[in-house]
Design a protein around this motif. Sequence first.
Motif, PDB file in Angstrom:
ATOM      1  N   GLY A   6       0.824  -1.209   0.000  1.00  0.00           N
ATOM      2  CA  GLY A   6       0.000   0.000   0.000  1.00  0.00           C
ATOM      3  C   GLY A   6       0.859   1.259   0.000  1.00  0.00           C
ATOM      4  O   GLY A   6       0.595   2.204  -0.762  1.00  0.00           O
ATOM      5  N   ILE A   7       1.888   1.273   0.817  1.00  0.00           N
ATOM      6  CA  ILE A   7       2.749   2.464   0.908  1.00  0.00           C
ATOM      7  C   ILE A   7       3.460   2.707  -0.431  1.00  0.00           C
ATOM      8  O   ILE A   7       3.536   3.836  -0.925  1.00  0.00           O
ATOM      9  CB  ILE A   7       3.746   2.320   2.087  1.00  0.00           C
ATOM     10  CG1 ILE A   7       2.977   2.461   3.403  1.00  0.00           C
ATOM     11  CG2 ILE A   7       4.868   3.349   2.002  1.00  0.00           C
ATOM     12  CD1 ILE A   7       3.762   2.089   4.646  1.00  0.00           C
ATOM     13  N   ILE A   8       3.947   1.622  -1.029  1.00  0.00           N
ATOM     14  CA  ILE A   8       4.604   1.761  -2.341  1.00  0.00           C
ATOM     15  C   ILE A   8       3.614   2.354  -3.348  1.00  0.00           C
ATOM     16  O   ILE A   8       3.902   3.316  -4.048  1.00  0.00           O
ATOM     17  CB  ILE A   8       5.134   0.384  -2.838  1.00  0.00           C
ATOM     18  CG1 ILE A   8       6.327  -0.062  -1.999  1.00  0.00           C
ATOM     19  CG2 ILE A   8       5.493   0.448  -4.327  1.00  0.00           C
ATOM     20  CD1 ILE A   8       6.814  -1.480  -2.301  1.00  0.00           C
ATOM     21  N   ASP A   9       2.411   1.775  -3.415  1.00  0.00           N
ATOM     22  CA  ASP A   9       1.452   2.180  -4.453  1.00  0.00           C
ATOM     23  C   ASP A   9       0.869   3.574  -4.204  1.00  0.00           C
ATOM     24  O   ASP A   9       0.668   4.337  -5.140  1.00  0.00           O
ATOM     25  CB  ASP A   9       0.308   1.160  -4.553  1.00  0.00           C
ATOM     26  CG  ASP A   9       0.788  -0.181  -5.082  1.00  0.00           C
ATOM     27  OD1 ASP A   9       1.914  -0.243  -5.620  1.00  0.00           O
ATOM     28  OD2 ASP A   9       0.034  -1.170  -4.961  1.00  0.00           O
ATOM     29  N   VAL A  30       7.947  -7.312  -2.924  1.00  0.00           N
ATOM     30  CA  VAL A  30       6.928  -7.238  -1.866  1.00  0.00           C
ATOM     31  C   VAL A  30       5.676  -7.993  -2.304  1.00  0.00           C
ATOM     32  O   VAL A  30       5.076  -8.748  -1.531  1.00  0.00           O
ATOM     33  CB  VAL A  30       6.596  -5.765  -1.518  1.00  0.00           C
ATOM     34  CG1 VAL A  30       5.461  -5.685  -0.511  1.00  0.00           C
ATOM     35  CG2 VAL A  30       7.828  -5.052  -0.979  1.00  0.00           C
ATOM     36  N   GLU A  31       5.293  -7.814  -3.571  1.00  0.00           N
ATOM     37  CA  GLU A  31       4.083  -8.508  -4.050  1.00  0.00           C
ATOM     38  C   GLU A  31       4.233 -10.028  -3.928  1.00  0.00           C
ATOM     39  O   GLU A  31       3.284 -10.733  -3.577  1.00  0.00           O
ATOM     40  CB  GLU A  31       3.753  -8.117  -5.498  1.00  0.00           C
ATOM     41  CG  GLU A  31       2.437  -8.753  -5.923  1.00  0.00           C
ATOM     42  CD  GLU A  31       1.969  -8.382  -7.317  1.00  0.00           C
ATOM     43  OE1 GLU A  31       2.329  -7.275  -7.796  1.00  0.00           O
ATOM     44  OE2 GLU A  31       1.262  -9.204  -7.917  1.00  0.00           O
ATOM     45  N   LYS A  32       5.429 -10.524  -4.196  1.00  0.00           N
ATOM     46  CA  LYS A  32       5.674 -11.969  -4.096  1.00  0.00           C
ATOM     47  C   LYS A  32       5.415 -12.447  -2.650  1.00  0.00           C
ATOM     48  O   LYS A  32       4.773 -13.473  -2.426  1.00  0.00           O
ATOM     49  CB  LYS A  32       7.131 -12.254  -4.500  1.00  0.00           C
ATOM     50  CG  LYS A  32       7.495 -13.689  -4.618  1.00  0.00           C
ATOM     51  CD  LYS A  32       8.825 -13.825  -5.370  1.00  0.00           C
ATOM     52  CE  LYS A  32       9.294 -15.259  -5.420  1.00  0.00           C
ATOM     53  NZ  LYS A  32       9.937 -15.707  -4.189  1.00  0.00           N
ATOM     54  N   LEU A  33       5.914 -11.670  -1.707  1.00  0.00           N
ATOM     55  CA  LEU A  33       5.714 -12.040  -0.300  1.00  0.00           C
ATOM     56  C   LEU A  33       4.240 -11.952   0.094  1.00  0.00           C
ATOM     57  O   LEU A  33       3.717 -12.808   0.814  1.00  0.00           O
ATOM     58  CB  LEU A  33       6.559 -11.137   0.595  1.00  0.00           C
ATOM     59  CG  LEU A  33       8.031 -11.543   0.595  1.00  0.00           C
ATOM     60  CD1 LEU A  33       8.927 -10.386   0.980  1.00  0.00           C
ATOM     61  CD2 LEU A  33       8.249 -12.727   1.538  1.00  0.00           C
ATOM     62  N   VAL A  34       3.580 -10.913  -0.396  1.00  0.00           N
ATOM     63  CA  VAL A  34       2.149 -10.763  -0.103  1.00  0.00           C
ATOM     64  C   VAL A  34       1.395 -11.975  -0.661  1.00  0.00           C
ATOM     65  O   VAL A  34       0.550 -12.571   0.020  1.00  0.00           O
ATOM     66  CB  VAL A  34       1.600  -9.445  -0.699  1.00  0.00           C
ATOM     67  CG1 VAL A  34       0.080  -9.418  -0.673  1.00  0.00           C
ATOM     68  CG2 VAL A  34       2.147  -8.241   0.071  1.00  0.00           C
ATOM     69  N   ARG A  35       1.706 -12.338  -1.897  1.00  0.00           N
ATOM     70  CA  ARG A  35       1.016 -13.476  -2.528  1.00  0.00           C
ATOM     71  C   ARG A  35       1.239 -14.769  -1.742  1.00  0.00           C
ATOM     72  O   ARG A  35       0.345 -15.605  -1.610  1.00  0.00           O
ATOM     73  CB  ARG A  35       1.480 -13.647  -3.976  1.00  0.00           C
ATOM     74  CG  ARG A  35       0.862 -12.639  -4.913  1.00  0.00           C
ATOM     75  CD  ARG A  35       1.307 -12.855  -6.354  1.00  0.00           C
ATOM     76  NE  ARG A  35       0.651 -11.907  -7.218  1.00  0.00           N
ATOM     77  CZ  ARG A  35      -0.584 -12.070  -7.718  1.00  0.00           C
ATOM     78  NH1 ARG A  35      -1.259 -13.178  -7.457  1.00  0.00           N
ATOM     79  NH2 ARG A  35      -1.141 -11.149  -8.468  1.00  0.00           N
ATOM     80  N   GLU A  36       2.449 -14.927  -1.243  1.00  0.00           N
ATOM     81  CA  GLU A  36       2.735 -16.144  -0.469  1.00  0.00           C
ATOM     82  C   GLU A  36       1.849 -16.181   0.782  1.00  0.00           C
ATOM     83  O   GLU A  36       1.230 -17.199   1.093  1.00  0.00           O
ATOM     84  CB  GLU A  36       4.213 -16.171  -0.079  1.00  0.00           C
ATOM     85  CG  GLU A  36       4.618 -17.508   0.495  1.00  0.00           C
ATOM     86  CD  GLU A  36       6.081 -17.554   0.909  1.00  0.00           C
ATOM     87  OE1 GLU A  36       6.853 -16.645   0.520  1.00  0.00           O
ATOM     88  OE2 GLU A  36       6.431 -18.487   1.648  1.00  0.00           O
ATOM     89  N   ARG A  37       1.773 -15.042   1.476  1.00  0.00           N
ATOM     90  CA  ARG A  37       0.959 -14.989   2.697  1.00  0.00           C
ATOM     91  C   ARG A  37      -0.528 -15.201   2.369  1.00  0.00           C
ATOM     92  O   ARG A  37      -1.239 -15.884   3.091  1.00  0.00           O
ATOM     93  CB  ARG A  37       1.126 -13.644   3.399  1.00  0.00           C
ATOM     94  CG  ARG A  37       2.444 -13.482   4.110  1.00  0.00           C
ATOM     95  CD  ARG A  37       2.488 -14.372   5.347  1.00  0.00           C
ATOM     96  NE  ARG A  37       3.835 -14.747   5.707  1.00  0.00           N
ATOM     97  CZ  ARG A  37       4.585 -14.116   6.593  1.00  0.00           C
ATOM     98  NH1 ARG A  37       4.111 -13.072   7.218  1.00  0.00           N
ATOM     99  NH2 ARG A  37       5.797 -14.540   6.873  1.00  0.00           N
ATOM    100  N   SER A  59      13.020   3.271  -7.414  1.00  0.00           N
ATOM    101  CA  SER A  59      13.227   2.083  -6.562  1.00  0.00           C
ATOM    102  C   SER A  59      12.013   1.147  -6.570  1.00  0.00           C
ATOM    103  O   SER A  59      12.135  -0.046  -6.286  1.00  0.00           O
ATOM    104  CB  SER A  59      13.542   2.517  -5.129  1.00  0.00           C
ATOM    105  OG  SER A  59      12.427   3.232  -4.611  1.00  0.00           O
ATOM    106  N   THR A  60      10.843   1.704  -6.912  1.00  0.00           N
ATOM    107  CA  THR A  60       9.612   0.904  -6.895  1.00  0.00           C
ATOM    108  C   THR A  60       9.674  -0.233  -7.915  1.00  0.00           C
ATOM    109  O   THR A  60       9.146  -1.327  -7.680  1.00  0.00           O
ATOM    110  CB  THR A  60       8.396   1.828  -7.157  1.00  0.00           C
ATOM    111  OG1 THR A  60       8.248   2.662  -6.008  1.00  0.00           O
ATOM    112  CG2 THR A  60       7.120   1.068  -7.387  1.00  0.00           C
TER     113      THR A  60
END
Length: 214
Positions: free
Chosen positions: A116-119, A135-142, A127-128
């Motif tokens: 959310g902060i990135i977007d 970060v999206e990969k980690l979110v998807r895993e969770r 850097s984004t």
Amino acid sequence: MITLTTFAWVPDFAAPLMRAFRVRWALEEAGLPYNVRTVTLGPEQKSPEHLARQPFGQAPAIEEDGLVLFESGAIALYIGEKSEKLLPRDRIARERATAWVFAALNSIETWALQLGIIDFFHAKEESTKERRPQVEKLVRERLGQLENALGDKDYLEGEFSVGDLMMADVLRILDHTGIFQDFPGLSAYKQRCAARPAFQRAMTAQLEGFRKAA
Ligand SMILES: N[C@@H](CCC(=O)N[C@@H](CS)C(=O)NCC(=O)O)C(=O)O
């Protein structure tokens, strides 16, 4: 009666997400009336009066009978103590519901918020390009793990509890991404939670409050 301190107004993108919502939702589920006190973003946020309520100058905070409480998780559990609907009396169900509150805040919100902060704040930064996919990969895993844990149940432990309230609210941080298309089980879970009358009443109250202050 509980007094909820929330911001008087927040930018449009934050209006449905502002964390006072989860407090309003818990109060509505518990069927408890409440008063609202508003604080403005800026100097009032950092005033001694508000820092005494919320040491970081944030919101929400609540007060009742001499108790001043901050952190939405602690507040949700406090309200849960008042309603079996949120925190079951059964020992095991109660501890499991509590665990889901912590899981929502520690294991999901930390990652969802990073995205959310990135977007919301750093979308155009160089850097984004590198950071966001990580970060999206980690979110998807969770999210995948959460979807597995939910399985074919309506709620995380079968019956709705404060654990679902916190989890469903935290998942909304990702609404702007469209990521739930890939997680149909979580998508249905979110819709189920959002269709609850208490959710609807709380959202109406929150948005109405911000609209009046705009
Ligand atoms: N961990 C806190 C976070 C509270 C929080 O970040 N609130 C946001 C609004 S949703 C806020 O106060 N933002 C303004 C700021 O941090 O200065 C909780 O769950 O209550």
